[in-house]
Design an enzyme around this catalytic site. Structure first.
Site, PDB file in Angstrom:
ATOM      1  N   ARG A  14      43.222  26.810  -2.759  1.00  0.00           N
ATOM      2  CA  ARG A  14      44.217  26.972  -3.816  1.00  0.00           C
ATOM      3  C   ARG A  14      44.082  28.386  -4.377  1.00  0.00           C
ATOM      4  O   ARG A  14      43.004  28.984  -4.329  1.00  0.00           O
ATOM      5  CB  ARG A  14      43.978  25.960  -4.944  1.00  0.00           C
ATOM      6  CG  ARG A  14      44.026  24.504  -4.523  1.00  0.00           C
ATOM      7  CD  ARG A  14      43.743  23.595  -5.713  1.00  0.00           C
ATOM      8  NE  ARG A  14      43.845  22.181  -5.365  1.00  0.00           N
ATOM      9  CZ  ARG A  14      42.821  21.425  -5.006  1.00  0.00           C
ATOM     10  NH1 ARG A  14      41.606  21.940  -4.940  1.00  0.00           N
ATOM     11  NH2 ARG A  14      43.002  20.153  -4.708  1.00  0.00           N
TER      12      ARG A  14
ATOM     13  N   HIS B 218      50.344  29.047  -1.821  1.00  0.00           N
ATOM     14  CA  HIS B 218      50.235  27.642  -1.426  1.00  0.00           C
ATOM     15  C   HIS B 218      50.728  27.424  -0.005  1.00  0.00           C
ATOM     16  O   HIS B 218      50.262  26.505   0.688  1.00  0.00           O
ATOM     17  CB  HIS B 218      51.017  26.740  -2.376  1.00  0.00           C
ATOM     18  CG  HIS B 218      50.801  25.273  -2.089  1.00  0.00           C
ATOM     19  ND1 HIS B 218      49.600  24.645  -2.354  1.00  0.00           N
ATOM     20  CD2 HIS B 218      51.601  24.332  -1.521  1.00  0.00           C
ATOM     21  CE1 HIS B 218      49.678  23.382  -1.968  1.00  0.00           C
ATOM     22  NE2 HIS B 218      50.882  23.167  -1.468  1.00  0.00           N
TER      23      HIS B 218
ATOM     24  N   ARG C 221      47.793  27.916   2.192  1.00  0.00           N
ATOM     25  CA  ARG C 221      46.936  26.724   2.133  1.00  0.00           C
ATOM     26  C   ARG C 221      47.555  25.613   2.983  1.00  0.00           C
ATOM     27  O   ARG C 221      46.852  24.940   3.752  1.00  0.00           O
ATOM     28  CB  ARG C 221      46.785  26.276   0.682  1.00  0.00           C
ATOM     29  CG  ARG C 221      46.094  24.914   0.471  1.00  0.00           C
ATOM     30  CD  ARG C 221      45.879  24.705  -1.017  1.00  0.00           C
ATOM     31  NE  ARG C 221      45.664  23.326  -1.391  1.00  0.00           N
ATOM     32  CZ  ARG C 221      44.493  22.691  -1.374  1.00  0.00           C
ATOM     33  NH1 ARG C 221      43.417  23.325  -0.956  1.00  0.00           N
ATOM     34  NH2 ARG C 221      44.388  21.434  -1.767  1.00  0.00           N
TER      35      ARG C 221
ATOM     36  N   HIS D  29      40.994  17.174  -1.519  1.00  0.00           N
ATOM     37  CA  HIS D  29      41.864  16.157  -2.101  1.00  0.00           C
ATOM     38  C   HIS D  29      41.039  14.922  -2.461  1.00  0.00           C
ATOM     39  O   HIS D  29      40.259  14.441  -1.646  1.00  0.00           O
ATOM     40  CB  HIS D  29      42.956  15.752  -1.118  1.00  0.00           C
ATOM     41  CG  HIS D  29      44.024  16.789  -0.950  1.00  0.00           C
ATOM     42  ND1 HIS D  29      44.806  16.883   0.182  1.00  0.00           N
ATOM     43  CD2 HIS D  29      44.440  17.788  -1.774  1.00  0.00           C
ATOM     44  CE1 HIS D  29      45.659  17.885   0.040  1.00  0.00           C
ATOM     45  NE2 HIS D  29      45.445  18.443  -1.131  1.00  0.00           N
TER      46      HIS D  29
ATOM     47  N   LYS E 144      40.038  21.380  -8.461  1.00  0.00           N
ATOM     48  CA  LYS E 144      40.632  20.684  -9.593  1.00  0.00           C
ATOM     49  C   LYS E 144      39.624  19.734 -10.220  1.00  0.00           C
ATOM     50  O   LYS E 144      38.789  19.149  -9.547  1.00  0.00           O
ATOM     51  CB  LYS E 144      41.861  19.890  -9.122  1.00  0.00           C
ATOM     52  CG  LYS E 144      43.096  20.752  -8.868  1.00  0.00           C
ATOM     53  CD  LYS E 144      44.299  19.873  -8.560  1.00  0.00           C
ATOM     54  CE  LYS E 144      45.568  20.701  -8.421  1.00  0.00           C
ATOM     55  NZ  LYS E 144      46.749  19.851  -8.134  1.00  0.00           N
TER      56      LYS E 144
ATOM     57  N   TYR F   1      50.703  16.699   1.979  1.00  0.00           N
ATOM     58  CA  TYR F   1      50.685  18.157   2.050  1.00  0.00           C
ATOM     59  C   TYR F   1      50.399  18.716   3.439  1.00  0.00           C
ATOM     60  O   TYR F   1      50.327  19.917   3.613  1.00  0.00           O
ATOM     61  CB  TYR F   1      49.661  18.716   1.053  1.00  0.00           C
ATOM     62  CG  TYR F   1      50.196  18.727  -0.347  1.00  0.00           C
ATOM     63  CD1 TYR F   1      50.921  19.811  -0.825  1.00  0.00           C
ATOM     64  CD2 TYR F   1      49.994  17.658  -1.197  1.00  0.00           C
ATOM     65  CE1 TYR F   1      51.428  19.829  -2.107  1.00  0.00           C
ATOM     66  CE2 TYR F   1      50.491  17.659  -2.488  1.00  0.00           C
ATOM     67  CZ  TYR F   1      51.204  18.753  -2.944  1.00  0.00           C
ATOM     68  OH  TYR F   1      51.708  18.748  -4.221  1.00  0.00           O
TER      69      TYR F   1
END
Length: 291
Positions: A142, A234, A237, A260, A165, A269
């Site tokens: 990211r 992104h 990625r 994730h 995250k 994704y």
């Protein structure tokens, strides 16, 4: 202390939010106050909150923004129930509208390689950009993970520790081409470096790059190289994830690479192009095997 001031104190201290999250949540809280008007917060009901959701939908607010606002409001009321005489969290039972799941436009292996190979300028900032984008593509980072990386996070065993995250760290592999690009950048980094700075990637003033600067530089390179289809971080990625999955067929490893929490997110994704899907189908399905 007002409910909004109490929320700001909580976000700054106990919750440990980033500056961006804190700013967004406080804006969401102010929006709730605006929507509530003269109605006190402790008089709001789930029916009122659903009405606010309908208003936001009518104003064309997208589902993801509404979901984030509901999350902020839910957190705020949870705090108020805990610390004040509020007895009800009216957001607890309100579900966010279902968001449309969109994939970024796919980038082919040749397109990604062609772009990165053309970043051949020997200007120090160009060397930095090549290293940044090689690393983003190599390790599926990211943009926040890319700018948040410190030099000390890069390990001799060709891995990088990143903070993803939710403050969750993970270790990702770094490819040989990305390592070579970083090695070319490091002498320039030493020249630019300001005292006390630990970032792997620096701006021209010797301080940590911002996510916005990374995006703008990538957009500028897209224009300079005449790319009709602009790149953004992104998409690099996403390209890493889809190309890794196409080559390996390992969805779980792709999930670990991207960091994730749910494999369902990885399925959203990543992108298997139709030719690859057709090839696997023809080779695998008992009623479709090619003779």
């Amino acid at each position: 202390m007002t409910p909004l001031a109490r929320f700001e104190r909580y976000l700054t201290g106990e919750h440990g939010s980033s500056a961006a999250t804190r700013s967004a949540y406080l804006a969401d809280a102010q929006l709730l106050l605006d929507l509530a008007g003269d109605c006190p917060l402790d008089r709001l009901t789930a029916r009122d909150i659903r009405g606010f959701v309908r208003q936001m939908r009518q104003r064309k607010h997208d589902a993801r923004s509404i979901a984030r606002r509901l999350s902020a409001w839910r957190t705020w009321f949870r705090l108020l129930v805990r610390e004040t005489d509020f007895t009800l969290n009216p957001v607890a039972s309100v579900r966010a509208p279902r968001a449309e799941k969109k994939l970024p436009r796919p980038v082919s292996v040749d397109a990604a390689a062609g772009f990165l190979d053309n970043l051949s300028d020997n200007d120090p900032l160009a060397l930095r950009d090549r290293a940044m984008y090689e690393l983003a593509y190599s390790s599926g980072l990211r943009v926040s993970e890319l700018v948040g990386a410190d030099l000390a996070d890069l390990h001799p065993d060709a891995t990088l520790r990143v903070l993803g995250k939710g403050g969750k760290s993970r270790v990702v592999p770094v490819g040989r081409i990305a390592l070579a690009a970083i090695a070319n950048w490091l002498p320039c980094r030493t020249v630019l470096l300001q005292a006390g700075e630990t970032a792997l990637f620096l701006n021209r003033f010797g301080h940590r790059m911002t996510a916005r600067a990374v995006q703008m530089r990538l957009s500028n390179w897209s224009d300079k190289l005449g790319l009709g289809d602009k790149l953004h971080p992104h998409r690099l990625r996403h390209a890493c994830a889809s190309h890794f999955l196409q080559a390996s067929g390992d969805l779980r490893a792709t999930q670990e690479l991207l960091g994730h929490a749910s494999i369902a997110t990885t399925q959203i994704y990543t992108h298997l192009d139709f030719n690859r899907l057709s090839e696997v189908y023809d080779q695998s399905h008992p009623r479709a095997k090619v003779k």
